[in-house]
Design a protein around this motif. Structure first.
Motif, PDB file in Angstrom:
ATOM      1  N   MET A  57      -6.784  13.277  19.163  1.00 29.65           N
ATOM      2  CA  MET A  57      -7.297  12.439  17.990  1.00 29.65           C
ATOM      3  C   MET A  57      -7.941  10.918  18.408  1.00 29.65           C
ATOM      4  SD  MET A  57      -7.577  11.993  14.685  1.00 29.65           S
ATOM      5  CE  MET A  57      -6.619  13.034  13.741  1.00 29.65           C
ATOM      6  N   LEU A  58      -9.120  10.847  17.987  1.00 28.50           N
ATOM      7  CA  LEU A  58      -9.770   9.449  18.434  1.00 28.50           C
ATOM      8  C   LEU A  58      -9.537   8.709  17.067  1.00 28.50           C
ATOM      9  CD1 LEU A  58     -11.667   7.762  20.512  1.00 28.50           C
ATOM     10  CD2 LEU A  58     -13.497   8.598  19.236  1.00 28.50           C
ATOM     11  N   ASP A  59      -8.883   7.380  17.263  1.00 29.83           N
ATOM     12  CA  ASP A  59      -8.583   6.608  16.208  1.00 29.83           C
ATOM     13  C   ASP A  59      -9.150   5.193  16.373  1.00 29.83           C
ATOM     14  OD1 ASP A  59      -7.519   5.352  13.899  1.00 29.83           O
ATOM     15  OD2 ASP A  59      -5.490   5.540  14.675  1.00 29.83           O
ATOM     16  N   VAL A  60     -10.354   4.997  15.689  1.00 26.99           N
ATOM     17  CA  VAL A  60     -11.010   3.511  15.633  1.00 26.99           C
ATOM     18  C   VAL A  60     -10.391   2.714  14.756  1.00 26.99           C
ATOM     19  CG1 VAL A  60     -13.164   2.347  15.591  1.00 26.99           C
ATOM     20  CG2 VAL A  60     -13.011   4.611  16.696  1.00 26.99           C
ATOM     21  N   LYS A  61     -10.041   1.530  14.994  1.00 28.45           N
ATOM     22  CA  LYS A  61      -9.461   0.828  13.968  1.00 28.45           C
ATOM     23  C   LYS A  61      -9.915  -0.549  13.918  1.00 28.45           C
ATOM     24  CE  LYS A  61      -4.797   2.682  14.442  1.00 28.45           C
ATOM     25  NZ  LYS A  61      -3.415   2.396  14.839  1.00 28.45           N
ATOM     26  N   ASP A  62     -10.828  -0.712  12.932  1.00 28.58           N
ATOM     27  CA  ASP A  62     -11.313  -2.084  12.515  1.00 28.58           C
ATOM     28  C   ASP A  62     -12.161  -2.779  13.704  1.00 28.58           C
ATOM     29  OD1 ASP A  62     -11.683  -4.454  10.786  1.00 28.58           O
ATOM     30  OD2 ASP A  62      -9.883  -5.393  11.468  1.00 28.58           O
ATOM     31  N   ILE A  63     -13.080  -2.153  14.137  1.00 26.62           N
ATOM     32  CA  ILE A  63     -14.054  -2.442  15.186  1.00 26.62           C
ATOM     33  C   ILE A  63     -15.138  -3.292  14.427  1.00 26.62           C
ATOM     34  CG2 ILE A  63     -16.085  -1.776  16.686  1.00 26.62           C
ATOM     35  CD1 ILE A  63     -14.211  -0.136  17.934  1.00 26.62           C
ATOM     36  N   LEU A  76      -8.047   4.083  20.019  1.00 24.29           N
ATOM     37  CA  LEU A  76      -7.170   4.744  20.771  1.00 24.29           C
ATOM     38  C   LEU A  76      -7.449   6.358  20.586  1.00 24.29           C
ATOM     39  CD1 LEU A  76      -3.874   3.452  18.507  1.00 24.29           C
ATOM     40  CD2 LEU A  76      -4.887   2.726  20.667  1.00 24.29           C
ATOM     41  N   PHE A  77      -7.134   7.072  21.834  1.00 26.53           N
ATOM     42  CA  PHE A  77      -7.310   8.399  22.037  1.00 26.53           C
ATOM     43  C   PHE A  77      -5.956   8.772  22.456  1.00 26.53           C
ATOM     44  CE2 PHE A  77      -8.635  12.071  24.463  1.00 26.53           C
ATOM     45  CZ  PHE A  77      -9.047  12.687  23.664  1.00 26.53           C
ATOM     46  N   ASN A  78      -5.395   9.765  21.594  1.00 25.85           N
ATOM     47  CA  ASN A  78      -4.160  10.386  21.683  1.00 25.85           C
ATOM     48  C   ASN A  78      -3.057   9.281  21.729  1.00 25.85           C
ATOM     49  OD1 ASN A  78      -4.990  13.139  21.802  1.00 25.85           O
ATOM     50  ND2 ASN A  78      -5.184  13.408  24.028  1.00 25.85           N
ATOM     51  N   GLU A  79      -3.155   8.341  20.912  1.00 23.44           N
ATOM     52  CA  GLU A  79      -2.337   7.232  20.593  1.00 23.44           C
ATOM     53  C   GLU A  79      -2.386   6.450  21.756  1.00 23.44           C
ATOM     54  OE1 GLU A  79       1.378   9.007  19.580  1.00 23.44           O
ATOM     55  OE2 GLU A  79       0.673   9.668  17.545  1.00 23.44           O
ATOM     56  N   LYS A  80      -3.300   6.434  22.637  1.00 20.73           N
ATOM     57  CA  LYS A  80      -3.335   5.368  23.822  1.00 20.73           C
ATOM     58  C   LYS A  80      -4.546   4.629  23.914  1.00 20.73           C
ATOM     59  CE  LYS A  80      -0.008   8.155  26.560  1.00 20.73           C
ATOM     60  NZ  LYS A  80       0.187   8.789  27.915  1.00 20.73           N
ATOM     61  N   PRO A  81      -4.751   3.381  24.165  1.00 21.08           N
ATOM     62  CA  PRO A  81      -5.975   2.539  24.172  1.00 21.08           C
ATOM     63  C   PRO A  81      -6.784   3.306  25.294  1.00 21.08           C
ATOM     64  CG  PRO A  81      -4.215   1.005  24.560  1.00 21.08           C
ATOM     65  CD  PRO A  81      -3.668   2.498  24.331  1.00 21.08           C
ATOM     66  N   VAL A  82      -8.094   3.594  24.759  1.00 20.68           N
ATOM     67  CA  VAL A  82      -9.060   4.084  25.507  1.00 20.68           C
ATOM     68  C   VAL A  82      -9.219   3.299  26.684  1.00 20.68           C
ATOM     69  CG1 VAL A  82     -11.534   4.684  25.456  1.00 20.68           C
ATOM     70  CG2 VAL A  82     -10.281   5.249  23.510  1.00 20.68           C
ATOM     71  N   LYS A  83      -9.276   2.129  26.560  1.00 19.69           N
ATOM     72  CA  LYS A  83      -9.652   1.294  27.951  1.00 19.69           C
ATOM     73  C   LYS A  83      -8.759   1.549  28.910  1.00 19.69           C
ATOM     74  CE  LYS A  83      -7.419  -2.788  26.083  1.00 19.69           C
ATOM     75  NZ  LYS A  83      -7.603  -4.186  25.636  1.00 19.69           N
ATOM     76  N   THR A  84      -7.533   2.194  28.466  1.00 21.42           N
ATOM     77  CA  THR A  84      -6.329   2.456  29.642  1.00 21.42           C
ATOM     78  C   THR A  84      -6.790   3.971  30.219  1.00 21.42           C
ATOM     79  OG1 THR A  84      -4.764   3.143  28.098  1.00 21.42           O
ATOM     80  CG2 THR A  84      -4.888   0.854  28.788  1.00 21.42           C
TER      81      THR A  84
END
Length: 254
Positions: free
Chosen positions: A1-7, A59-67
């Motif tokens: 799951m890709l989860d975008v929060k308040d960008i 977040l991607f799979n509940e982890k920050p995309v940047k990581t």
């Protein structure tokens, strides 16, 4: 799951390119990012990838995309890529293996074989020893997709991949992307041709600096949403688009 929060993305001149974008994209789907010119479509991708200053998180799979740099691929617009750079097709594709190598490692035979297999998938193997400057726009886009295949990422971002390419290349690319989605990959594509949304996408993200709608194509592609995003009702009949998409899918397998 890709989860975008308040960008939210605001440039130095205080121009607000995107505001309060929140959305979710289920894994194993191809989502199109659509909207009028200047809506912030490419900016949204760059914010998700942490390539432009922004507030909010992705977040991607509940982890920050940047990581998760090694687990994502990004193909930007061809107009932003220097195709005159002196590099052979095979070497360009091999670049896709570097995220999976140790810092001191160099690509070997296994990596070159993987690149050659990817070139075969995009019907570009015979061009492997040519310079990228010798390719047409569609051929070069196929090379970029081959590089993405080699990288074997779970999350893929493509910015206007179908602009200025031939129909053969377009069909090859979309079929490969469908295969990747069926294998569980999550794919986001900035796209402008509304006539092909039912052919290409499982869902849509409709923007105009704010999020208008996100969901399945039929949920997002409505007269009300199109009017809100584009300022005019340019809606093409969903039934007509579905019929055309069904006809297209049948012709592929005949």
């Amino acid at each position: 799951m890709l989860d975008v929060k308040d960008i939210t993305v605001t440039y130095n001149n205080k121009f607000e390119a995107l505001k309060d974008i929140e959305l979710k994209v289920p894994s194993g789907n191809i989502y199109g990012i659509i909207g009028p010119n200047g809506a912030g479509k490419s900016t949204l991708i760059k914010a998700m990838l942490d390539l432009v200053p922004h507030s909010g998180s992705t977040l991607f799979n509940e982890k920050p995309v940047k990581t998760q740099r090694k687990n994502l691929s990004y193909v930007e617009q061809k107009s932003n890529i220097d195709t005159t750079f002196p590099i052979k097709v095979i070497d360009c594709v091999v670049l896709g293996v570097f995220p999976g190598l140790k810092p001191w490692q160099r690509p070997g035979k296994a990596e070159k074989d993987k690149a050659e297999q990817a070139l075969k998938k995009v019907n570009m193997y015979e061009y492997r020893n040519r310079q990228i400057s010798e390719l047409s726009g569609g051929q070069f886009q196929r090379i970029l997709i081959a590089r993405t295949l080699v990288q074997d990422s779970e999350l893929i971002f493509l910015d206007e991949p179908f602009v200025g390419i031939d129909i053969t290349s377009e069909n090859i690319i979309i079929e490969l992307l469908r295969e990747l989605a069926e294998a569980g990959r999550t794919i986001l594509i900035v796209h402008h041709d509304l006539s092909k949304i039912y052919k290409y996408f499982d869902g849509l993200i409709l923007l105009n600096k704010t999020l208008i709608a996100c969901g399945s194509v039929s949920e997002v592609y409505t007269a009300e949403h199109v009017q809100e995003a584009f300022g005019t009702n340019i809606l093409v009949s969903p039934d007509a688009l579905k019929k055309e998409a069904d006809s297209h899918d049948q012709s592929i397998y005949q």
